[in-house]
Design a protein around this motif. Structure first.
Motif, PDB file in Angstrom:
ATOM      1  N   SER A 297       0.831  -1.225   0.000  1.00  0.00           N
ATOM      2  CA  SER A 297       0.000   0.000   0.000  1.00  0.00           C
ATOM      3  C   SER A 297       0.859   1.266   0.000  1.00  0.00           C
ATOM      4  N   GLY A 298       1.853   1.284  -0.867  1.00  0.00           N
ATOM      5  CA  GLY A 298       2.654   2.498  -1.000  1.00  0.00           C
ATOM      6  C   GLY A 298       3.882   2.555  -0.115  1.00  0.00           C
ATOM      7  N   GLU A 299       4.012   1.588   0.822  1.00  0.00           N
ATOM      8  CA  GLU A 299       5.195   1.578   1.688  1.00  0.00           C
ATOM      9  C   GLU A 299       6.058   0.376   1.363  1.00  0.00           C
ATOM     10  N   ASP A 300       7.384   0.568   1.410  1.00  0.00           N
ATOM     11  CA  ASP A 300       8.284  -0.562   1.192  1.00  0.00           C
ATOM     12  C   ASP A 300       8.338  -1.425   2.446  1.00  0.00           C
ATOM     13  N   VAL A 301       8.096  -2.697   2.291  1.00  0.00           N
ATOM     14  CA  VAL A 301       8.172  -3.610   3.425  1.00  0.00           C
ATOM     15  C   VAL A 301       9.184  -4.702   3.096  1.00  0.00           C
ATOM     16  N   THR A 302      10.039  -5.023   4.064  1.00  0.00           N
ATOM     17  CA  THR A 302      11.034  -6.073   3.884  1.00  0.00           C
ATOM     18  C   THR A 302      10.578  -7.311   4.653  1.00  0.00           C
ATOM     19  N   ILE A 303      10.611  -8.455   4.003  1.00  0.00           N
ATOM     20  CA  ILE A 303      10.205  -9.693   4.678  1.00  0.00           C
ATOM     21  C   ILE A 303      11.344 -10.177   5.574  1.00  0.00           C
ATOM     22  N   THR A 304      11.006 -10.457   6.828  1.00  0.00           N
ATOM     23  CA  THR A 304      12.017 -10.842   7.824  1.00  0.00           C
ATOM     24  C   THR A 304      11.951 -12.345   8.100  1.00  0.00           C
ATOM     25  N   SER A 305      12.966 -12.838   8.823  1.00  0.00           N
ATOM     26  CA  SER A 305      12.949 -14.270   9.152  1.00  0.00           C
ATOM     27  C   SER A 305      11.825 -14.576  10.141  1.00  0.00           C
ATOM     28  N   ALA A 306      11.423 -13.572  10.944  1.00  0.00           N
ATOM     29  CA  ALA A 306      10.280 -13.793  11.846  1.00  0.00           C
ATOM     30  C   ALA A 306       8.995 -13.988  11.022  1.00  0.00           C
ATOM     31  N   HIS A 307       8.835 -13.206   9.946  1.00  0.00           N
ATOM     32  CA  HIS A 307       7.673 -13.398   9.067  1.00  0.00           C
ATOM     33  C   HIS A 307       7.671 -14.821   8.502  1.00  0.00           C
ATOM     34  N   ALA A 308       8.855 -15.250   8.069  1.00  0.00           N
ATOM     35  CA  ALA A 308       8.962 -16.586   7.466  1.00  0.00           C
ATOM     36  C   ALA A 308       8.577 -17.662   8.479  1.00  0.00           C
TER      37      ALA A 308
END
Ligand SMILES: *[C@@H]1O[C@H](CO)[C@@H](O)[C@H](O)[C@H]1NC(C)=O
Ligand SMILES: *[C@@H]1O[C@H](CO)[C@@H](O)[C@H](O)[C@H]1NC(C)=O
Ligand SMILES: *[C@@H]1O[C@H](CO)[C@@H](O)[C@H](O)[C@H]1NC(C)=O
Ligand SMILES: *[C@@H]1O[C@H](CO)[C@@H](O)[C@H](O)[C@H]1NC(C)=O
Ligand SMILES: *[C@@H]1O[C@H](CO)[C@@H](O)[C@H](O)[C@H]1NC(C)=O
Ligand SMILES: *[C@@H]1O[C@H](CO)[C@@H](O)[C@H](O)[C@H]1NC(C)=O
Ligand SMILES: *[C@@H]1O[C@H](CO)[C@@H](O)[C@H](O)[C@H]1NC(C)=O
Ligand SMILES: *[C@@H]1O[C@H](CO)[C@@H](O)[C@H](O)[C@H]1NC(C)=O
Ligand SMILES: *[C@@H]1O[C@H](CO)[C@@H](O)[C@H](O)[C@H]1NC(C)=O
Ligand SMILES: CC(=O)N[C@H]1CO[C@H](CO)[C@@H](O)[C@@H]1O
Length: 530
Positions: A297-308
């Motif tokens: 939604s317009g913001e850059d988000v980085t996928i983290t190992s916690a997300h994984a």
């Protein structure tokens, strides 16, 4: 090929006999009565009826229904109480005034409801069915929303055993008994065929009915059935627990994972059609996205190992400390918003637990209306699973012996989406096997009375999903019951946002639609059952 809206249920079934129109000799709507002792298990307290003209209702999301308009019915409200129980049940029976099709249909509920009264009756009545359902006493005389689960406890805090123990099935039988009696009285003829339709909890009610009240229905349509061990009820909050223990991703992180999982596992079934038909063989490595950046939604988000880790744990079945697998979880390729919804609150993401999950944990398992599922640890989850095991037999139609239903010629048609956001299809496959082995005199196959169709990419009860869902399963069931034409396939369709349509002929389990290797992957003709 006939395809209507994805919600389907197109063809109103033709009348069985035109002579079954209301005759002047039969009672008027307002004069209908029932004896107090209609059935040995309950007492009829009151019967109130009034004609309703030109009724309309929109499509109700997640139901088996479709929009209704111009309906004229005799609207009957019956109150009953069960022998040796202090409950109060409201039943609603609708009898079409002008075009009864000679049939009767009971409809079921969903979540923590056993029936939706007017809303449940309308679609069936609009197709000419005499129809009935019961709220099962769960609304406490329409003073609460049964989905809250507060009916599990009495006002003094003790468990309401009658409602808890009978929630899975009693309402369905009551509606059949009351509805058939009023149908016969009003039209001067018994219904020629009786049906049950329901999805989710309503699907489970259908499996109960076939096992325990085999004479109530000739045909049962039991979709996305909530056939789940009592001990597995806490699964509804498993993703919440995982997120609280690890990290709470923005919903678009889950969406990013969903797209990557579909992209990776779509082809495992031989067809690049955007659908995962073989989720059991989809082993997506969730760490493969760690470090990738995307536009949320317009913001850059980085996928983290916690997300994984969160996504990986949500897609696995949780295990108890003993190593025992609790149940199944949503399959790879399922939308996450059902059990793993999150929202931004005071600047940080928080899980939004599935409402029935909260209700079961609070009222059924902990008998504590203030119990906070957002505070659960893995240890709390294990404890909840152990406590919930006490409801194993309460929630399921043990001993899964369907021989009486089969022997009287009953037919049960079920379907389950492979992308069901709430009830994993593996549970239904598990109980398919259990029924096969527990149904006496089984000669190797149960498909003479029970057929289950798995729908790749389809969600729970026509809710969400991105794959074709059955167009008109009720007509298939009616043909099976009345003409002896067993469904060898079940047409499913999905109209996509760009107005193109995907169709599939779903196959009776254990067969699945397999791609011929060439031809349009949107067309059912490019696949056959294997
Ligand atoms: C029936 O209801 C619809 C709205 O749902 C209305 O437009 C129509 O005029 C009504 N017909 C009659 C005969 O009252
Ligand atoms: C049917 O009757 C019940 C009880 O009187 C009432 O609450 C309900 O609104 C009626 N339904 C319609 C569509 O009029
Ligand atoms: C149920 O509620 C109605 C009003 O909605 C009331 O007239 C009736 O007495 C109530 N019955 C019981 C048993 O509580
Ligand atoms: C609560 O009420 C029920 C029904 O009236 C009664 O049977 C039960 O004994 C009561 N329990 C307590 C703890 O008071
Ligand atoms: C990110 O997505 C938004 C819409 O959600 C869009 O307006 C914007 O242009 C996108 N930004 C980039 C860099 O792609
Ligand atoms: C997710 O939760 C938010 C906040 O409660 C809610 O507005 C939204 O409708 C939920 N999404 C879905 C798909 O249920
Ligand atoms: C959450 O858990 C903590 C630690 O067990 C406890 O002290 C607290 O009271 C709990 N909060 C709620 C709202 O249950
Ligand atoms: C409930 O069923 C599960 C799964 O079959 C089993 O592990 C558990 O021990 C059962 N619990 C009870 C109390 O029977
Ligand atoms: C199995 O038994 C059922 C009923 O007992 C019968 O209708 C069916 O034809 C049999 N199937 C086979 C393959 O023998
Ligand atoms: C019809 C039926 O099975 N009723 C049961 C409902 O629950 C009560 C309380 O546990 C039982 O006693 C009834 O037999």
């Amino acid at each position: 090929m006939k395809v209507s809206t994805p919600l389907g249920l197109v063809a109103a079934h033709g009348p069985l006999t035109l002579a079954l129109a209301v005759s002047p000799r039969t009672p008027k709507c307002a004069d209908l009565k029932l004896p107090p002792q209609l059935d040995s298990s309950f007492e009829v307290l009151s019967v109130n009826s009034v004609e309703v003209y030109n009724y309309s209702q929109p499509y109700v999301l997640g139901s088996l229904g479709y929009p209704v308009s111009g309906l004229n019915v005799c609207n009957i409200t019956v109150a009953i109480t069960h022998t040796n129980d202090d409950d109060y049940n409201i039943l609603r029976v609708w009898l079409p005034l002008d075009k009864w099709n000679g049939r009767f249909q009971v409809t079921g509920g969903g979540g923590l409801s056993t029936g939706y009264l007017d809303v449940g009756n309308a679609p069936a009545a609009s197709q000419g069915y005499a129809t009935a359902n019961s709220e099962g006493g769960l609304t406490l005389n329409q003073t609460i929303d049964s989905q809250s689960g507060s009916w599990f406890l009495r006002s003094n805090g003790s468990v309401n055993n009658g409602l808890v123990e009978n929630y899975s099935f009693r309402a369905t039988h009551d509606a059949a008994v009351v509805g058939k009696a009023l149908t016969e009285q009003f039209y001067g003829a018994c219904p020629e065929f009786s049906y049950y339709t329901g999805c989710s909890q309503g699907g489970k009610q259908g499996f109960w009915a076939a096992a325990h009240n085999p004479d109530d229905f000739d045909g049962i349509l039991a979709a996305s059935p909530a056939l789940v061990d009592g001990s597995a009820i806490p699964m509804l909050v498993w993703p919440t627990v995982v997120m609280e223990e690890t990290a709470v991703p923005a919903q678009c992180v889950f969406n990013q994972y969903l797209a990557a999982i579909i992209e990776a596992c779509d082809v495992l079934d031989g067809a690049r059609d955007g659908l995962i038909s073989d989720p059991e063989n989809c082993h997506f490595d969730t760490t493969s996205l760690v470090g990738s950046v995307f536009n949320c939604s317009g913001e850059d988000v980085t996928i983290t190992s916690a997300h994984a880790e969160v996504v990986s744990k949500i897609l696995q079945s949780p295990k108890l400390p003993s190593g025992e697998q609790v149940w199944w979880m949503i399959s790879p390729g399922t939308e996450f918003w059902g059990l793993a919804n999150t929202t931004l609150q005071d600047g940080k993401f928080v899980p939004v637990p599935f409402t029935p999950g909260i209700a079961f944990l609070r009222y059924l398992i902990y008998h504590d209306p203030t119990y906070d599922v957002l505070n659960m640890t893995y240890a709390d989850f294990d404890e909840a699973v152990a406590l919930a095991g006490n409801y194993n037999e309460t929630f399921l139609p043990y001993p899964f012996d369907y021989s009486a239903f089969r022997d009287r010629g009953g037919k049960l048609l079920s379907w389950h989406g492979l992308a069901d956001q709430f009830i994993p299809h593996q549970g239904t496959l598990h109980f398919y096997d259990v029924i096969e082995s527990n149904t006496r005199s089984a000669n190797g196959s149960i498909d003479d009375f029970l057929r289950l169709f798995l729908a790749p990419g389809a969600g729970h009860c026509y809710l969400g999903g991105y794959g074709p869902a059955p167009v008109d399963p009720l007509s298939a069931l009616v043909d099976w019951v009345e003409a002896g034409v067993a469904p060898d396939t079940l047409l499913a369709a999905l109209t996509k946002l760009d107005s193109t349509t995907i169709t599939r002929d779903l196959c009776p389990w254990p067969m699945m639609p397999i791609y011929h290797g060439q031809g349009d992957v949107s067309a059912e003709s490019s696949f056959s059952c294997k």
